[in-house]
Every structure is written in C-alpha cells, then in structure tokens.
Design an enzyme around this catalytic site. Sequence first.
Site, PDB file in Angstrom:
ATOM      1  N   CYS A 201       0.654  -1.089  -0.091  1.00  0.00           N
ATOM      2  CA  CYS A 201      -0.020   0.018  -0.126  1.00  0.00           C
ATOM      3  C   CYS A 201       1.024   1.074   0.013  1.00  0.00           C
ATOM      4  O   CYS A 201       0.592   2.107  -0.590  1.00  0.00           O
ATOM      5  CB  CYS A 201      -0.753   0.047   1.109  1.00  0.00           C
ATOM      6  SG  CYS A 201      -0.091  -0.313   2.985  1.00  0.00           S
TER       7      CYS A 201
ATOM      8  N   ALA B 158     -10.554 -13.791   6.662  1.00  0.00           N
ATOM      9  CA  ALA B 158     -11.009 -14.141   7.976  1.00  0.00           C
ATOM     10  C   ALA B 158     -11.869 -13.057   8.607  1.00  0.00           C
ATOM     11  O   ALA B 158     -11.574 -12.323   9.355  1.00  0.00           O
ATOM     12  CB  ALA B 158      -9.843 -14.407   8.806  1.00  0.00           C
ATOM     13  N   ARG B 159     -13.147 -13.030   8.076  1.00  0.00           N
ATOM     14  CA  ARG B 159     -14.181 -11.905   8.792  1.00  0.00           C
ATOM     15  C   ARG B 159     -15.692 -12.539   8.340  1.00  0.00           C
ATOM     16  O   ARG B 159     -15.610 -13.479   7.468  1.00  0.00           O
ATOM     17  CB  ARG B 159     -13.800 -10.591   7.904  1.00  0.00           C
ATOM     18  CG  ARG B 159     -14.027 -10.718   6.470  1.00  0.00           C
ATOM     19  CD  ARG B 159     -13.404  -9.383   6.056  1.00  0.00           C
ATOM     20  NE  ARG B 159     -13.848  -9.530   4.323  1.00  0.00           N
ATOM     21  CZ  ARG B 159     -13.027  -8.804   3.323  1.00  0.00           C
ATOM     22  NH1 ARG B 159     -11.685  -8.523   3.752  1.00  0.00           N
ATOM     23  NH2 ARG B 159     -13.395  -8.915   2.105  1.00  0.00           N
TER      24      ARG B 159
ATOM     25  N   LYS C  57     -16.611 -16.277   8.284  1.00  0.00           N
ATOM     26  CA  LYS C  57     -16.161 -17.197   7.443  1.00  0.00           C
ATOM     27  C   LYS C  57     -14.739 -17.011   7.389  1.00  0.00           C
ATOM     28  O   LYS C  57     -14.099 -15.847   7.536  1.00  0.00           O
ATOM     29  CB  LYS C  57     -16.845 -17.513   6.308  1.00  0.00           C
ATOM     30  CG  LYS C  57     -16.443 -16.260   5.126  1.00  0.00           C
ATOM     31  CD  LYS C  57     -17.039 -16.368   3.912  1.00  0.00           C
ATOM     32  CE  LYS C  57     -16.722 -15.343   2.823  1.00  0.00           C
ATOM     33  NZ  LYS C  57     -15.085 -15.404   2.539  1.00  0.00           N
TER      34      LYS C  57
END
Length: 264
Positions: free
Chosen positions: A110, A248-249, A252
């Site tokens: 980023c 991972a949110r 699920k």
Amino acid sequence: MKAKTFLAEIPCIVAYKDSNTFDTKKDIIITEERIALYLNGTKIISTMSIPIDQDAHAVGFLLSEGVIEKIEDITNIHVSDDGLSVFIDSKINEDNISNLYHEKTLTSGCCVGVTGNFEGKITEKFISSQMKISINKIWKLIEEFDSSNELFKLTGCVHQAVLCLENNKYVKSEDVGRHNAIDKVVGKAKLNNLDTSSAILLVSGRLSMEMIMKAGMHDIPIIISRAATTQLGIKTAQMLGITLIGFARDDKLNIYTHPARIVL
C-alpha cells in the site's frame, strides 16, 4: 529519545448525500515521517512510516532481509532525539546487504516497499512445525484482533499486525504500511527474545508474496489475514510450509495451504 506525536487534528468539510448538506469538523489523521536507517555508520535506506517503534521496525526489516542473521549480532541500537533516524551497529551478512543495493524489487504494498530477499536461503527452507490450533481458537483470535485495533478506529489509516505467541503472549504493531507493521511486530518480538517459531501472525492487509516471505524468514507457521491473498502469495506459502488463511471475517475464512495445522 523525545516522544514524537503521530496524530494530528485537521479541519475538513463533510458533505452528506442524503440531506445534501455540509458541515465542518476536525478529523484525526495519522502523520507519517521519513525515517532513515543507518547500519554500521552508513545510511542504507529511508522508509515512510509512523514515528513509533522505530528501533523495532529497523530490526525487523534487517532480520527479514537476512542482513542481520540473529538478534545477538546487534551490539548497539540508538534512535535520534527527533525520532527520524535509527542507528544500528551489528555483524551483518555481506551478501544479503549487497542485494539491497543491487537489484531491488518494488513490492505490491500500500506504501510501496522495497525488498532484496526474494532469492537465496528463504526459497530453500520449509517450515515443518507440528503446531496445531483449533478453529474455535482462531475465531477467538480474530475477534480479539478486530476489537484491539483502536488506532484504525480512530483514524481509518493504519494496518495492524499481531503475533500470538505461546503462554498467551501477544505483540502488536500498527503502521500506515502493511509491510512496516509486520517488520515492527517481528522486531518487537526479537528485541524481547521471544520465539516466533510457534507463533500465529494476524494481519489486516492483503497477503502478497513478500508478506509471506517475511513470515517465513522468522519460521512463523500460521498467517491469518482479514483481507485477500494473491496467487503468488499462496504459492509461496505452499512452498515454505506456511498455513495461510485469508478473508477471516464475517463468520467465515479461507484456508489455502497446509490445513493439517487447523483442528476442526
């Protein structure tokens, strides 16, 4: 070293779509600085990052690149009074430091990162850790990770990295760059002589190849991210023996590589 603030209040105008109105407010933003790293008296690189944990950032970066091979090789660390320079004296790997000057790879960060460690020992290793973790424990770690990111909630402008170690020890770092956050959290662990070979690394940013390789340099067997991973990130994790979990949110997660460490 004098404490250096990394938050600022900036006035701005807020526009609201539904009511077609404007308002004024003060927004809390992150201030990033150019931090110079000096190794054995020579400036080797500058990074744009939050001026906090600069010593850990420098140590983590140099260890991740293999320039410094172990924390015991460092004889002195000093951060300047203004917080904008880090000075390290250490035994170094001459071949690996030459890679930093030789052919640099611009990473898909980023904040665009630079690395020279894509070749050599890192591609020859395989993490054979027999570590196991239950899926319920993973959900708990993700919940704690999401709730602990106070600086993101305040500014919306940082990535977070957390190392979950044995005996319920946690090390946490935040920075505007996801690469910086990982270097900082690893540097903190190494400066405190903590073993990362049984650690779980949780990160907020996407998992591209160089992020996986940073973890691999420190024998971290499991990486979990709230974000996506790239195809080359998955390939690298498979090659290095790392269990890679993405997205991972929202109740699920996706397990991409070496799922045997996850106990259902």
